[in-house]
Scaffold this active site. Structure first.
Site, PDB file in Angstrom:
ATOM      1  N   LYS A 140      31.561   0.698  38.525  1.00  0.00           N
ATOM      2  CA  LYS A 140      32.692   0.042  37.855  1.00  0.00           C
ATOM      3  C   LYS A 140      32.621  -1.466  38.042  1.00  0.00           C
ATOM      4  O   LYS A 140      32.498  -1.961  39.164  1.00  0.00           O
ATOM      5  CB  LYS A 140      34.021   0.552  38.429  1.00  0.00           C
ATOM      6  CG  LYS A 140      34.427   1.888  37.878  1.00  0.00           C
ATOM      7  CD  LYS A 140      35.725   2.371  38.491  1.00  0.00           C
ATOM      8  CE  LYS A 140      36.923   1.957  37.673  1.00  0.00           C
ATOM      9  NZ  LYS A 140      38.165   2.577  38.186  1.00  0.00           N
ATOM     10  N   ILE A 141      32.709  -2.168  36.921  1.00  0.00           N
ATOM     11  CA  ILE A 141      32.688  -3.638  36.923  1.00  0.00           C
ATOM     12  C   ILE A 141      33.885  -4.117  36.118  1.00  0.00           C
ATOM     13  O   ILE A 141      34.102  -3.658  34.987  1.00  0.00           O
ATOM     14  CB  ILE A 141      31.371  -4.164  36.284  1.00  0.00           C
ATOM     15  CG1 ILE A 141      30.159  -3.716  37.118  1.00  0.00           C
ATOM     16  CG2 ILE A 141      31.408  -5.686  36.140  1.00  0.00           C
ATOM     17  CD1 ILE A 141      28.807  -4.090  36.511  1.00  0.00           C
TER      18      ILE A 141
END
EC number: 2.2.1.2
Length: 370
Positions: A140-141
């Site tokens: 997740k970014i």
């Protein structure tokens, strides 16, 4: 084993149900397996707040902390969280393989303190991917301006990405562009495009919380009639963009022919904050093909009890744009709202991460004092 009739209907309408929660207890108790068997759960998302809740529990992580010994707190956090994610990916491996790795995904987030640091976000994304070492993981970014090039760089390495904290249509379009560019680079780098998956996590309920407050302050009948409508309208317009971009982008058509998968919209923040609204509102009103809805267990239970499951996005675009236009006429600047929500979201995750550090340090001290 029989699946719940309401979750099955939602799933049959094209929604992949993911659980927005993970902990050692949930894995070891069999709770996660039970949700897979009975409530159509086909993936998991985590975030700093979820790990804060999990790691604040005294007990479940003590054995691993004892095994780790006197390590620094950052190393301990990395070991604890990646162990949970790795174990969860193994539970979902069968689903991943059965769905060509579209589902069966488990997400783990980069340190939220890096949200405005492109280089170190990309560096840590690779480290997490290698540490979990499972093909059905997702990194997740956050969709900050600095996060966008990190998303492209991570995908270019053949790493699956869950883009998080998207609130506005404008930012969502930039996320899709960053995704297509990343896949283009992955293709040039010789990666197997069929193995790369991505979701764009578009946050829902927080938009209503912010806009409803402004509508209440306005106090007019016209404003009152719009309460509870902004978040769903915003998400439905996002789905319209998803359809248009992937149908009409010539660069994408070439990549899809080479085996690339479309980046699916994921509805996040789907727990209802306002008790006046249906507890499954942000599931029932956002049903369409090719979407993911990640839910806290409370929302999943509400869906299982009373969810509709019928398709509810198609045919609503005109009405959704009309809602956003009316908000603008009332002086509500949706960009101002979503910019603040993004900043607040990053800040909230950093606060949770600070708590994780304190809790894990306390755990290290406790087990080493025994």
């Amino acid at each position: 084993m029989a699946q719940n009739v309401h979750t099955q209907k939602t799933s049959d309408s094209g929604v992949s149900i993911w659980l927005d929660d993970l902990s050692r207890t949930r894995i070891e108790s069999g709770s996660l397996q039970d949700l897979i068997a009975h409530k159509n759960v086909v993936g998991v998302t985590t975030n700093p707040s979820i790990f804060q809740k999990a790691l604040s529990q005294v007990g479940p992580y003590d054995a691993q902390l004892k095994e780790l010994g006197k390590v620094d707190v950052e190393t301990a956090i990395r070991e604890l969280t990646t162990t949970d994610v790795r174990n969860a990916t193994d539970i979902f491996r069968e689903i991943a393989e059965a769905t060509d790795f579209v589902n069966g995904r488990v997400s783990i987030e980069v340190d939220p303190r890096l949200a405005h640091d492109t280089e170190n976000t990309a560096k840590q994304a690779l480290e997490l991917w290698e540490k979990v070492n499972r093909p059905n993981a997702m990194i997740k970014i956050p969709a900050t301006l600095e996060g966008l090039p990190a998303i492209t760089a991570t995908l270019a390495k053949g790493i699956s990405v869950n883009v998080t904290l998207i609130f506005s249509i404008e930012r969502y379009e930039q996320v899709i562009d960053a995704y297509i560019e990343g896949i283009k680079q992955a293709h040039a780098n010789g990666h197997d495009l069929t193995k790369i998956a991505s979701v764009a996590s578009f946050f829902v309920s927080r938009v209503d919380s912010a806009v409803d407050k402004l509508l209440e302050e306005n106090g007019s009948e016209e404003a009152k009639a719009l309460e509870g409508k902004a978040a769903v309208a915003n998400a439905r317009i996002a789905y319209e963009l998803f359809e248009n971009k992937f149908a009409n982008d010539p660069a994408w058509a070439e990549l899809e022919a080479a085996g690339a998968k479309r980046q699916r919209p994921l509805w996040a923040s789907t727990g209802t904050k306002n008790p006046a609204y249906s507890p499954s509102k942000y599931v029932d009103e956002l049903v369409a093909e090719d979407v993911v809805n990640t839910m806290p267990e409370k929302t999943l239970d509400a869906l299982a009890e009373q969810g509709d499951g019928a398709p509810s996005i198609k045919g609503t675009y005109e009405e959704s744009h009309a809602v956003m236009n009316k908000l603008a006429e009332l002086g509500i600047d949706i960009k101002q709202v979503t910019d603040k929500l993004e900043a607040d979201g990053v800040a909230a995750f950093i606060k949770s991460w600070d708590s994780v550090i304190a809790d894990v340090q306390a755990g290290i001290d406790r087990v080493n004092a025994e």
